[in-house]
Design a protein around this motif. Structure first.
Motif, short mmCIF file in Angstrom:
data_model
loop_
_atom_site.label_atom_id
_atom_site.label_comp_id
_atom_site.label_asym_id
_atom_site.label_seq_id
_atom_site.Cartn_x
_atom_site.Cartn_y
_atom_site.Cartn_z
N UNK A 249 1.87 -3.87 0.23
CA UNK A 249 1.78 -2.75 -0.71
C UNK A 249 0.70 -2.01 -0.10
N UNK A 250 -0.34 -2.44 0.07
CA UNK A 250 -1.50 -1.55 0.61
C UNK A 250 -1.19 -1.02 2.10
N UNK A 251 -0.44 -1.72 2.78
CA UNK A 251 -0.23 -1.36 4.24
C UNK A 251 0.94 -0.17 3.84
N UNK A 264 -0.32 4.96 -10.35
CA UNK A 264 -0.01 3.71 -10.90
C UNK A 264 1.01 3.22 -10.14
N UNK A 265 0.80 1.80 -10.33
CA UNK A 265 1.99 0.92 -9.44
C UNK A 265 2.72 0.21 -10.64
N UNK A 266 4.16 0.29 -10.47
CA UNK A 266 5.03 -0.35 -11.49
C UNK A 266 5.59 -1.34 -10.70
N UNK A 276 -2.98 -9.55 -7.73
CA UNK A 276 -2.22 -8.48 -6.74
C UNK A 276 -2.90 -7.41 -7.23
N UNK A 277 -3.06 -6.94 -8.18
CA UNK A 277 -3.62 -5.47 -8.74
C UNK A 277 -4.95 -5.52 -8.38
N UNK A 278 -5.92 -6.34 -8.46
CA UNK A 278 -7.31 -5.85 -8.29
C UNK A 278 -7.61 -5.63 -6.65
N UNK A 279 -6.56 -6.19 -5.59
CA UNK A 279 -6.72 -5.86 -4.55
C UNK A 279 -6.32 -4.45 -4.06
N UNK A 280 -5.36 -3.87 -4.94
CA UNK A 280 -4.91 -2.48 -4.77
C UNK A 280 -5.87 -1.62 -5.47
#
Length: 619
Positions: A249-251, A264-266, A276-280
């Motif tokens: 996702x980050x890439x 936002x990410x859904x 996963x969310x904290x990394x984003x």
């Protein structure tokens, strides 16, 4: 060959075939010839010879230079319609105007012959354009790349256009060339986008047990309409971990340069791990301040939580569903049994006009229809003779089926509301999700232990979703001029009871914080764009402005009150009347310019970005 001292004969009758546009009919002695106007080749021009051999010559006449002979089409059948329109195909702007084949209207007259040939319009043959057209065709229809090496395809192309050189080894390169060009267009468009982007992450699986992740950008375009673009479709290793998913996702965010625009990410699965969310969030915070400390970043799919809650109900009623399914199959197994069932229906006084239907087990909405119909024939099933005892449904089980069918009916109605909306912005979800919440609370109070324990299990799963998404849904509803804070107050009083005021204040504070963040960002952007180049600070030799933090502090302390007052002005205005044709994006588009420098414009941008949270996918 040139024909000397020949005279053009006077045609006793009109030559109707368009082939004669390319031939001159001449007579030498008692023999008629058709002389090609391009290469001067003489062919038989007798009326008994027809025109097929002339047409074949045109297909092979290299002296016709670059004219595309494939434009000669044969009309084999009369059309019922009098007019045939050939669709226009859109090409890149960089192509020459003469490369386009303009749409031509061919009218069929009643006296036209079936074998007549129509020359729609000749165009200059372009090898480069034809190469890209072939690649587009392969992409559009998902043809295999190896098709260009098939003998039949080569023969077809050679007869259609002898000048076209089929690119055997470069077709893959042509496809990638088109992809790169289209990808750059999307990248440029996203880089110029003024608002923020919502990213949906969907997990896919195939019959080969391979996993894939699809990432799609959702945004509001300059035309104030919802837009979406698929950014990446990635195959994951079968042993992929949450670390790998977050890296993918980050890439994606970095490759498309949208990490600073992310709102936002859904996630399609509401049970996705929270690691996963904290990394984003960490990646996003390096590029731009997070809105409300990232509380709006993590959004889960409403469709998936509803589906998961329904599956809990279906599993609890699994044995009863199997009995009812078996009973329906038994009744529908023969005409004689159906006749007996009709007799039982009349004897028990059932007046239903519905027919018994079998469900499709993997689609719970079809199971709902089966249960709903079978419940109406409950008394007839109980009186049906020769029914296998294993299929007999007890009175208690019928009561369970009636209650759970009522649960399923609620979810069917909600899905109908979501799927029938032509503008699925996030403001439509809040009232429906709140209604589910209220019903789950009520179902938990059932005196029946079976139903109350099932409702408690469903509510526990729903609460996890509610804790993550309630603020996002509430903010979206508030920015709907038909609802504002009134809808939050109405539902929260039913959901939270005595603690409703505290919850309402949390939503209000979150909205103000979000509004202030946009206010600051908007003002700083306006100041940077309005600042002349010569007025930039030059006192620091290292080029750094050490007082940027002071500028932010000054704005927060001196301007926040006016920003809040603009928000309160919007909230204090009367709500807009509700109607079925209301479109929130149109409303904000119309009301944005009423104050040229008003902070209301900031509110519009918040509304646009909050309202397109793609939580309705896969309903």
């Amino acid at each position: 060959m040139e024909v000397a001292n020949d005279t053009v004969i006077k045609k006793p009758k009109r030559l109707t075939s368009v082939v004669w546009n390319h031939f001159e009919r001449v007579r030498k002695a008692d023999i008629c010839y058709a002389v090609c106007v391009h290469c001067n080749k003489k062919l038989s021009g007798s009326s008994n010879s027809g025109t097929t051999h002339l047409r074949n010559h045109l297909m092979r006449c290299l002296k016709r230079f670059n004219y595309d002979v494939s434009q000669l089409l044969s009309a084999k059948k009369r059309k019922k319609d009098n007019t045939l329109t050939i669709a226009n195909i859109s090409y890149d702007e960089g192509q020459r105007k003469e490369d386009f084949i303009k749409p031509t209207i061919v009218k069929y007259e009643p006296d036209q012959r079936k074998e007549e040939v129509f020359n729609l319009q000749s165009s200059w043959f372009d090898q480069e354009r034809s190469r890209l057209d072939l690649a587009r065709m392969i992409i559009l229809h998902d043809y295999p790349l190896a098709m260009v090496e098939h003998v039949g395809f080569k023969v077809f192309v050679k007869n259609l256009q002898p000048l076209f050189d089929v690119p055997n080894s470069t077709v893959e390169f042509s496809c990638m060339e088109i992809y790169d060009k289209e990808r750059q267009k999307v990248h440029d468009m996203l880089s110029k986008l003024q608002g923020r982007i919502n990213l949906s992450v969907e997990m896919w699986s195939s019959t080969e047990n391979s996993s894939h992740v699809c990432m799609t950008a959702h945004y509001v375009g300059d035309d104030w309409k919802l837009q979406k673009k698929i950014l990446n479709f990635v195959t994951l290793d079968s042993s992929h971990t949450d670390d790998m998913l977050s890296e993918v996702i980050i890439k994606c965010l970095m490759d498309w340069d949208i990490e600073s625009k992310l709102f936002a990410v859904t996630f399609d699965d509401f049970s996705t791990t929270d690691d996963i969310v904290p990394r984003i969030k960490e990646q996003v915070s390096e590029n731009k301040s997070r809105l409300i400390n990232g509380q709006l970043l993590d959004v889960r799919s409403a469709a998936h939580v509803l589906n998961s809650v329904v599956q809990d109900a279906m599993e609890a009623l699994r044995v009863v569903i199997q009995k009812i399914r078996g009973s329906v199959q038994y009744v529908k197994s023969s005409q004689s049994i159906q006749g007996k069932f009709q007799e039982m229906t009349q004897q028990t006084g059932i007046n239903s006009q519905k027919s018994l239907v079998l469900d499709f087990p993997i689609q719970w909405n079809s199971t709902y229809v089966m249960l709903e119909t079978a419940i109406e024939y409950r008394d007839a099933f109980c009186q049906l003779p020769d029914l296998d005892l294993d299929l007999a449904v007890s009175d208690e089980e019928w009561e369970w089926a009636i209650s759970i069918t009522g649960y399923l009916k609620l979810f069917i109605e909600i899905i109908s509301v979501f799927s029938s909306n032509k503008c699925p912005t996030a403001n439509i979800y809040f009232p429906e999700i709140c209604h589910v919440h209220i019903q789950l609370i009520d179902w938990c109070k059932s005196p029946n232990n079976f139903l109350s324990s099932l409702a408690a299990k469903m509510k526990a799963k729903f609460n996890k979703y509610w804790s993550k998404c309630s603020l996002s849904l509430a903010v979206a509803a508030i920015l709907d001029p038909r609802f504002k804070m009134k809808l939050v107050e109405y539902y929260y009083s039913q959901i939270y009871g005595s603690t409703a005021l505290e919850r309402i204040k949390e939503v209000s504070d979150g909205l103000k914080e979000l509004f202030n963040t946009y206010s600051i960002c908007s003002t700083l952007i306006d100041q940077d764009s309005a600042l002349p180049l010569g007025s930039l600070p030059s006192s620091s030799n290292d080029g750094r402005d050490r007082l940027k933090g002071f500028d932010k502090f000054l704005h927060e302390t001196s301007q926040s009150q006016s920003a809040i007052s603009d928000l309160e002005k919007y909230l204090d205005e009367p709500v807009f009347p509700r109607n079925c044709d209301f479109n929130i994006l149109n409303w904000w588009r119309v009301h944005t310019p009423r104050s040229q420098h008003s902070m209301l414009e900031v509110g519009c941008s918040i509304a646009l970005e909050v309202h397109w949270l793609p939580i309705h996918d896969k309903l």
